[in-house]
Design an enzyme around this catalytic site. Structure first.
Site, short mmCIF file in Angstrom:
data_model
loop_
_atom_site.label_atom_id
_atom_site.label_comp_id
_atom_site.label_asym_id
_atom_site.label_seq_id
_atom_site.Cartn_x
_atom_site.Cartn_y
_atom_site.Cartn_z
CD1 TRP A 1 -0.36 7.86 -1.38
CD2 TRP A 1 -0.35 9.15 -3.19
NE1 TRP A 1 -1.56 8.54 -1.41
CE2 TRP A 1 -1.57 9.35 -2.52
CE3 TRP A 1 -0.11 9.87 -4.37
CZ2 TRP A 1 -2.56 10.23 -2.98
CZ3 TRP A 1 -1.09 10.74 -4.82
CH2 TRP A 1 -2.30 10.91 -4.13
CE1 TYR B 1 -3.71 2.50 0.42
CE2 TYR B 1 -2.19 3.57 1.92
CZ TYR B 1 -3.33 3.61 1.15
OH TYR B 1 -4.09 4.75 1.10
#
Length: 825
Positions: free
Chosen positions: A156, A154
């Site tokens: 960005w 998980y």
């Protein structure tokens, strides 16, 4: 003639960039002129165009080294995040070589896991590291099956369509037999589960009413727990900051901008908005107080509620106190939220007589019972009756990825998929790519309590027994709540593997760390504006991979080869062949839309963004406009086809922490429920100079750090009673942990609340020696609660937190998380 036209396009492009002339700007100002691909401006000096979440970037390369970077297109406001490419490439924090924790290397899969985070590291060869990873995963898969491996990952990760680390990890795992994934995310864990019940769609990641319509028709915009001038400096793909341009255009009209927030945010300041300081985690009472005023004064839209909504009458019974004995009056709300009753009544009057756009942020749903805030916001908008009208209603994504910027007519890039053999599609973190999954915010609970069963959205989920964790693209030891509990959780698996660029707190908690490239060390493509799809940006390789770093794609291809599935993973394609295929997807779509695009070779050689035009229909588009025009022909995806203010589906779940209609349920910790030991509420807003934890290690840190610590905003009155002055180092403690931070004494935060930005790297002083190790750097999630929002969504709830702050006395320990960890001799 053709060459003259091309040259004019290049001149026009250069006028719009603030990079200037590279040769003249190496000693100051922005970098590099954007010209033809890596065209030499001086001897050994080139400029390369690439992109990141923070926008298109021009990077000046001299003698094979990146020396400066800046925006490749003129940004709406200066975006310092684009200026630190060299910092990212050559940082002291980089993972240079494959590394294995000393204790794990001596006894793979059966080591002392309590040494994670404090053991020495041993450098190994790539072959040794990859063999070790393969053997460990194979051992776990043979003994425990795919349910023993968590590879949801998980974060960005790179915005590129090929080098998407989490997607590549899951692609490798699916090719080798499957894995345990996750549901949802940290950003909108509660909202994305409740909204389909209310509106029939996820809502938080969807296009908004066009900004052109808002500027023309909205009288008031309300930034409710939203800070767009910070959060739109980045995007899930790549920002072009067009949304910020529109906010500035709206400001120029002189119309009202209201900001409801515990802090006077960067947006409130830059837009000169009316700031209504609200007690942390009390947005629902304020909305209820406005709603009660609308009803008591007969200003709610009865016809809209009758025609377009379901169950309002049940909600009104609650609103007026007929079902629970407590009318939700303006005064009742004022006593909770801290905004005067007279102001609440005036908001009701102003919203009802003016075309109002309620722009909801996501911070207010990152708390216990967070589902209620967005449900209530939609209910309030429905009572105003402006949903589907020009300039009216609500929007839950104006602050994210430039929502509301009209969708361009052109092509959309394809992207690598997590399932081999599946056609290239748009990459999203919500893709359901695993057969077994749990709500992301429960990761620590899963690791600590295998076999436990929890409620989730009308069903039940039983936790798997995770023996191996593989994380690629993300930093959970910054992102996840209650860090001390997460430390204990990460001591449970047999093996933890991390692909990383830097020695992040998560990498330090692993057994095996594989050095990954930055996006500047490989080739890729991305688009700008998640909703507008306005530009295609080349992401050209700026420099070769540094040290022994490898692309995630190559790492997983090597692992797939060891598992005998290399062909399935790579499909026999090279990096550039993948990119050409993804570009061709856009090319075909554009052609179907009768939009001309250059062939891939020409686009790649041009070394500049490709921009599409926006049509008149897109500029006039109104969210829920068709539904309002004819709700029978254009029903919503709810059981009733209408906005469900009362949901029979949720009511039948019989959850005690999420009823059948929006309601106020007091959280365990918030501004109205503090204690003598912990008398202040904590809020954790997004930082201005980072993307979560990304760029925390760069020179941008000098712009905000206080005595080399994270800044904590504290009101003068709260500081005075504690003897704290601006610039002091303070200790912040909650029932869960303690951190050091640098005090910023300011009236830009409401009294009774302190603001500590999320994303600070976890840097424990005495890991393994204390139940509540002191974080030297100020990671706020050391303090926050790891508890689900409710049985419905099980989202994260960091803004349900109370703390104490005191002046730190004595010599503060040095922050060391940005240095190399200890390596074995």
């Amino acid at each position: 003639m053709k060459n003259n036209k091309v040259n004019k396009q290049r001149r026009d492009f250069l006028k719009k960039t603030s990079l200037g002339v590279a040769g003249a700007s190496l000693t100051g100002g922005m970098t590099g002129m954007l010209t033809q691909p890596a065209m030499a401006i001086e001897a050994n000096l080139t400029t390369v165009v690439t992109a990141a979440h923070w926008g298109p970037i021009g990077v000046v390369v001299q003698d094979g080294k990146a020396v400066k970077s800046g925006p490749a297109m003129q940004p709406a406001i200066v975006n310092e995040l684009q200026s630190v490419v060299p910092d990212q490439l050559y940082s002291e924090t980089r993972v240079k070589y494959p590394m294995v924790r000393k204790g794990f290397l001596a006894n793979p899969g059966n080591s002392d896991t309590s040494m994670r985070g404090r053991d020495e590291w041993v450098r190994v060869s790539w072959d040794e590291a990859l063999d070790l990873v393969h053997n460990q995963l194979q051992r776990v898969r043979d003994k425990h099956g795919s349910s023993g491996i968590f590879a949801g990952s998980y974060g960005w990760f790179s915005c590129g369509v090929l080098h998407a680390s989490r997607t590549l990890l899951q692609r490798y795992m699916n090719a080798t037999g499957g894995f345990v994934g996750h549901k949802g995310d940290y950003s909108t864990g509660a909202a994305q589960v409740i909204m389909p019940h209310v509106l029939g769609t996820i809502e938080v990641y969807e296009q908004q009413t066009s900004w052109d319509d808002v500027i023309a028709n909205s009288d008031i915009i309300v930034l409710w727990a939203a800070n767009p001038l910070t959060t739109m400096r980045i995007a899930w793909t790549s920002t072009d900051q067009k949304g910020i341009e529109y906010f500035k255009k709206f400001q120029a009209t002189g119309k009202r901008i209201i900001c409801i927030d515990p802090q006077r945010s960067e947006s409130a300041q830059m837009l000169n908005a009316e700031w209504l300081p609200i007690n942390t985690a009390t947005d629902v009472p304020l909305m209820l107080g406005i709603a009660h005023t609308l009803v008591s004064e007969g200003k709610h839209d009865k016809e809209f509620l009758k025609k377009y909504t379901k169950g309002y009458e049940i909600f009104e019974e609650y609103l007026l106190g007929k079902s629970d004995g407590q009318p939700k009056t303006a005064q009742w709300a004022a006593d909770i939220c801290g905004i005067p009753a007279a102001t609440i009544k005036q908001l009701a009057a102003d919203f009802s007589k003016n075309r109002t756009m309620l722009m909801g942020g996501w911070g207010m749903q990152r708390q216990r019972h967070g589902e209620q805030s967005h449900w209530m916001l939609v209910t309030l908008a429905a009572m105003l009756g402006q949903i589907g009208l020009p300039g009216g209603g609500f929007g839950l994504s104006y602050h994210y990825s430039n929502g509301g910027v009209p969708t361009a007519t052109g092509g959309t890039l394809g992207s690598i998929t997590a399932n081999p053999g599946v056609a290239a599609g748009a990459k999203t973190w919500l893709d359901d790519t695993s057969k077994v999954a749990f709500p992301l915010a429960r990761i620590a609970d899963v690791l600590l309590h295998p076999g436990k069963t929890i409620d989730y959205n009308g069903s039940q989920i039983t936790y798997p027994d995770i023996k191996a964790v593989y994380w690629a693209g993300g930093n959970p030891f910054v992102h996840h709540q209650d860090t001390n509990t997460l430390v204990k959780a990460f001591q449970r698996p047999d093996v933890v593997i991390v692909n990383e660029v830097n020695w992040t707190p998560t990498a330090r908690m692993a057994d095996i760390v594989l050095p990954a490239t930055t996006s500047y060390e490989r080739n890729d493509l991305t688009m700008s504006g998640d909703y507008s799809n306005l530009n295609i940006f080349p992401m050209k390789q700026v420099v070769p991979p540094q040290f022994e770093a490898k692309n995630d794609y190559d790492i997983f291809a090597e692992l797939a080869k060891r598992a005998g599935v290399e062909e399935q993973f790579t499909e026999g394609k090279t990096e550039m062949e993948w990119l050409e295929e993804f570009y061709q997807t856009a090319f075909t779509t554009a052609r179907n839309n009768r939009v001309a695009m250059p062939r891939f070779e020409k686009f790649w050689a041009a070394n500049q963004p490709l921009t599409f035009e926006t049509g008149e229909a897109a500029r006039k588009w109104i969210r829920y406009g068709e539904f309002r025009e004819d709700p029978l022909l254009n029903p919503l995806g709810t059981p009733s086809g209408k906005i469900e203010i009362f949901s029979d589906v949720i009511a039948k779940m019989h959850y005690d922490d999420c009823k059948g209609h929006p309601s106020w349920m007091e959280p365990e910790e918030y501004a109205g429920n503090v204690t003598p030991e912990y008398p202040l509420a904590l809020v954790t807003p997004h930082p201005y100079y980072r993307l979560h934890s990304q760029l925390a290690h760069t020179s941008l840190r000098k712009k905000y750090a206080v005595q080399d610590r994270e800044p904590v905003m504290i009101h003068p009155a709260d500081a005075k009673v504690r003897g704290i002055q601006d610039g002091d180092i303070v200790r912040i403690e909650s029932p869960r942990g303690q951190v050091l931070a640098g005090a910023v004494v300011t009236e830009n935060v409401i009294q009774g609340t302190v603001a500590l930005h999320e994303g600070a790297w976890y840097d424990p002083l005495d890991l393994g020696k204390s139940a509540k190790p002191l974080c030297k750097n100020g990671c706020p999630n050391v303090l926050t609660r790891d508890e689900g929002t409710s049985k419905l969504a099980q989202g994260n709830s960091p803004n349900t937190c109370i703390v104490q702050v005191e002046k730190f006395v004595g010599k503060a320990p040095e922050v060391t998380v940005f240095k190399q960890p200890k390596h074995a001799a």
